[in-house]
Design a protein around this motif. Structure first.
Motif, mmCIF file in Angstrom:
data_model
loop_
_atom_site.group_PDB
_atom_site.id
_atom_site.type_symbol
_atom_site.label_atom_id
_atom_site.label_comp_id
_atom_site.label_asym_id
_atom_site.label_seq_id
_atom_site.Cartn_x
_atom_site.Cartn_y
_atom_site.Cartn_z
ATOM 1 N N TYR A 104 0.840 -1.195 0.000
ATOM 2 C CA TYR A 104 0.000 0.000 0.000
ATOM 3 C C TYR A 104 0.876 1.245 0.000
ATOM 4 C CZ TYR A 104 0.944 1.006 4.942
ATOM 5 O OH TYR A 104 1.556 1.319 6.122
ATOM 6 N N GLY A 105 0.228 2.391 -0.154
ATOM 7 C CA GLY A 105 0.895 3.676 0.016
ATOM 8 C C GLY A 105 1.510 4.254 -1.235
ATOM 9 N N SER A 106 2.323 5.293 -1.036
ATOM 10 C CA SER A 106 2.994 5.985 -2.124
ATOM 11 C C SER A 106 3.906 5.009 -2.860
ATOM 12 C CB SER A 106 3.809 7.157 -1.553
ATOM 13 O OG SER A 106 4.537 7.789 -2.566
ATOM 14 N N GLN A 107 3.709 4.879 -4.136
ATOM 15 C CA GLN A 107 4.449 3.968 -5.008
ATOM 16 C C GLN A 107 4.375 2.513 -4.515
ATOM 17 O OE1 GLN A 107 8.414 5.598 -5.330
ATOM 18 N NE2 GLN A 107 7.699 7.378 -6.470
ATOM 19 N N CYS A 108 3.349 2.214 -3.725
ATOM 20 C CA CYS A 108 3.124 0.863 -3.195
ATOM 21 C C CYS A 108 4.351 0.348 -2.448
ATOM 22 C CB CYS A 108 2.725 -0.099 -4.318
ATOM 23 S SG CYS A 108 1.240 0.419 -5.180
ATOM 24 N N SER A 109 5.008 1.237 -1.733
ATOM 25 C CA SER A 109 6.280 0.911 -1.090
ATOM 26 C C SER A 109 6.136 0.364 0.327
ATOM 27 C CB SER A 109 7.170 2.150 -1.055
ATOM 28 O OG SER A 109 6.544 3.189 -0.319
ATOM 29 N N GLU A 110 4.944 0.416 0.888
ATOM 30 C CA GLU A 110 4.726 -0.054 2.262
ATOM 31 C C GLU A 110 4.122 -1.457 2.249
ATOM 32 O OE1 GLU A 110 5.349 1.615 5.196
ATOM 33 O OE2 GLU A 110 6.241 3.256 4.058
ATOM 34 N N SER A 111 4.485 -2.253 3.248
ATOM 35 C CA SER A 111 3.903 -3.590 3.414
ATOM 36 C C SER A 111 2.767 -3.530 4.433
ATOM 37 C CB SER A 111 4.960 -4.575 3.906
ATOM 38 O OG SER A 111 5.957 -4.745 2.930
ATOM 39 N N GLY A 127 -3.315 1.391 3.986
ATOM 40 C CA GLY A 127 -2.830 0.263 4.770
ATOM 41 C C GLY A 127 -3.740 -0.169 5.901
ATOM 42 N N SER A 128 -4.927 0.414 6.003
ATOM 43 C CA SER A 128 -5.827 0.058 7.106
ATOM 44 C C SER A 128 -6.354 -1.364 6.911
ATOM 45 C CB SER A 128 -6.982 1.051 7.209
ATOM 46 O OG SER A 128 -7.731 1.073 6.009
ATOM 47 N N CYS A 129 -6.590 -2.023 8.021
ATOM 48 C CA CYS A 129 -7.098 -3.397 8.019
ATOM 49 C C CYS A 129 -8.589 -3.362 8.329
ATOM 50 C CB CYS A 129 -6.356 -4.232 9.053
ATOM 51 S SG CYS A 129 -4.594 -4.439 8.717
ATOM 52 N N LYS A 130 -9.415 -3.667 7.375
ATOM 53 C CA LYS A 130 -10.872 -3.601 7.544
ATOM 54 C C LYS A 130 -11.377 -4.586 8.588
ATOM 55 C CE LYS A 130 -11.235 -0.541 4.307
ATOM 56 N NZ LYS A 130 -11.034 0.810 4.714
ATOM 57 N N ALA A 131 -10.732 -5.752 8.709
ATOM 58 C CA ALA A 131 -11.173 -6.774 9.658
ATOM 59 C C ALA A 131 -10.537 -6.601 11.033
ATOM 60 C CB ALA A 131 -10.845 -8.163 9.106
ATOM 61 N N GLY A 132 -9.766 -5.546 11.219
ATOM 62 C CA GLY A 132 -9.074 -5.340 12.479
ATOM 63 C C GLY A 132 -7.723 -6.024 12.483
ATOM 64 N N CYS A 133 -7.079 -5.991 13.643
ATOM 65 C CA CYS A 133 -5.718 -6.516 13.780
ATOM 66 C C CYS A 133 -5.723 -7.912 14.379
ATOM 67 C CB CYS A 133 -4.902 -5.616 14.708
ATOM 68 S SG CYS A 133 -4.854 -3.893 14.188
ATOM 69 N N GLU A 134 -4.681 -8.671 14.059
ATOM 70 C CA GLU A 134 -4.520 -9.954 14.729
ATOM 71 C C GLU A 134 -4.084 -9.685 16.168
ATOM 72 O OE1 GLU A 134 -0.045 -11.483 13.633
ATOM 73 O OE2 GLU A 134 -1.615 -11.878 12.175
ATOM 74 N N ALA A 135 -4.240 -10.681 17.002
ATOM 75 C CA ALA A 135 -3.918 -10.536 18.423
ATOM 76 C C ALA A 135 -2.483 -10.054 18.601
ATOM 77 C CB ALA A 135 -4.127 -11.858 19.149
ATOM 78 N N GLY A 136 -2.325 -9.035 19.443
ATOM 79 C CA GLY A 136 -1.002 -8.499 19.742
ATOM 80 C C GLY A 136 -0.681 -7.200 19.034
ATOM 81 N N TYR A 137 -1.595 -6.723 18.158
ATOM 82 C CA TYR A 137 -1.351 -5.499 17.394
ATOM 83 C C TYR A 137 -2.562 -4.578 17.427
ATOM 84 C CZ TYR A 137 2.803 -7.806 15.777
ATOM 85 O OH TYR A 137 4.011 -8.435 15.750
ATOM 86 N N LYS A 138 -2.304 -3.282 17.188
ATOM 87 C CA LYS A 138 -3.374 -2.283 17.197
ATOM 88 C C LYS A 138 -3.085 -1.186 16.184
ATOM 89 C CE LYS A 138 -1.300 0.303 21.060
ATOM 90 N NZ LYS A 138 -1.551 0.819 22.407
ATOM 91 N N ALA A 139 -3.960 -0.198 16.107
ATOM 92 C CA ALA A 139 -3.926 0.952 15.185
ATOM 93 C C ALA A 139 -4.503 0.526 13.841
ATOM 94 C CB ALA A 139 -2.537 1.542 15.046
ATOM 95 N N SER A 140 -4.826 1.491 13.007
ATOM 96 C CA SER A 140 -5.542 1.172 11.765
ATOM 97 C C SER A 140 -4.733 0.299 10.813
ATOM 98 C CB SER A 140 -5.981 2.455 11.057
ATOM 99 O OG SER A 140 -4.860 3.197 10.628
ATOM 100 N N ALA A 141 -3.405 0.462 10.788
ATOM 101 C CA ALA A 141 -2.567 -0.342 9.900
ATOM 102 C C ALA A 141 -2.029 -1.598 10.596
ATOM 103 C CB ALA A 141 -1.405 0.489 9.353
ATOM 104 N N CYS A 142 -2.372 -1.797 11.857
ATOM 105 C CA CYS A 142 -1.983 -2.997 12.612
ATOM 106 C C CYS A 142 -0.477 -3.239 12.604
ATOM 107 C CB CYS A 142 -2.717 -4.228 12.082
ATOM 108 S SG CYS A 142 -4.509 -4.081 12.192
ATOM 109 N N LYS A 143 0.288 -2.172 12.696
ATOM 110 C CA LYS A 143 1.742 -2.295 12.759
ATOM 111 C C LYS A 143 2.271 -1.966 14.157
ATOM 112 C CE LYS A 143 3.096 -1.522 8.003
ATOM 113 N NZ LYS A 143 4.010 -0.779 7.132
ATOM 114 N N THR A 144 1.387 -1.503 15.024
ATOM 115 C CA THR A 144 1.795 -1.105 16.366
ATOM 116 C C THR A 144 1.531 -2.242 17.346
ATOM 117 O OG1 THR A 144 1.157 1.171 15.839
ATOM 118 C CG2 THR A 144 1.478 0.639 18.168
#
Length: 192
Positions: free
Chosen positions: A63-70, A85-102
């Motif tokens: 996702y993102g500018s030039q599709c450079s983000e995972s 990069g937002s996750c429509k179904a939410g994050c897997e256990a252990g992660y938070k925030a819209s992109a589930c990278k935190t």
């Protein structure tokens, strides 16, 4: 004597291209502008799009500018939205925030970090950010999340309820592990 001549310059307005300016630039050109002859986006693409005409979305997992983000850790191995990069179904256990990278903060666990640890882990350690489980617990507690005070009467209804809750949690974790293993096997088969 100085003569002033009228000079007219013709060209397409911003957002149009072609011999007679009959074509629209791609909606996904950055700043909405493109080459007046070819339609190629001059300043690149908006986030989530690639190609000379910005008419292709990012590949799965990017996702993102030039599709450079995972994509982050989206729930159920779902893919993220190609623009932000937002996750429509939410994050897997252990992660938070819209992109589930935190990762969850210490003291939080579960899907989207929605639960709080019991605080009964030994030496004040944080519980596991996915399951809420402690490596070891303070004296006097037991159970999957070390939330059961064993100093209670073993016949109390709270203890019996906690035993049932522990069994349900353990069953859920085993089912999730089986599902995840199945998905990995399917992914390996697809790759081969």
């Amino acid at each position: 004597m100085l003569e002033i001549c009228e000079v007219q310059v013709f060209g397409c307005i911003v957002g149009m291209y072609g011999i007679n300016c009959e074509n629209n630039c791609s909606l996904y050109c950055a700043y909405g502008d493109c080459d007046r002859t070819t339609g190629t986006c001059l300043d690149g693409c908006k986030s989530g799009y690639i190609g000379r005409f910005c008419n292709k979305t990012c590949s799965v997992g990017k996702y993102g500018s030039q599709c450079s983000e995972s994509c982050g850790h989206c729930s159920n191995n779902s893919t993220c939205y190609h623009v932000d990069g937002s996750c429509k179904a939410g994050c897997e256990a252990g992660y938070k925030a819209s992109a589930c990278k935190t990762p969850c903060d210490d003291g939080e666990y579960g899907q989207n970090c929605q639960y709080m640890c019991t605080g009964n882990c030994i030496n004040g350690e944080a519980c596991d950010k996915a399951s809420g489980h402690c490596r070891s617990c303070v004296e006097g507690y037991q159970g999957f999340k070390y939330d059961r005070d064993i100093r209670q009467s073993p016949t109390s209804s709270d203890t019996k309820k906690n035993d049932v809750d522990d069994l349900k949690i353990n069953k859920m974790i085993l089912e999730n592990e089986k599902t995840h293993a199945r998905q990995i096997r399917q992914h390996i088969v697809l790759i081969c």
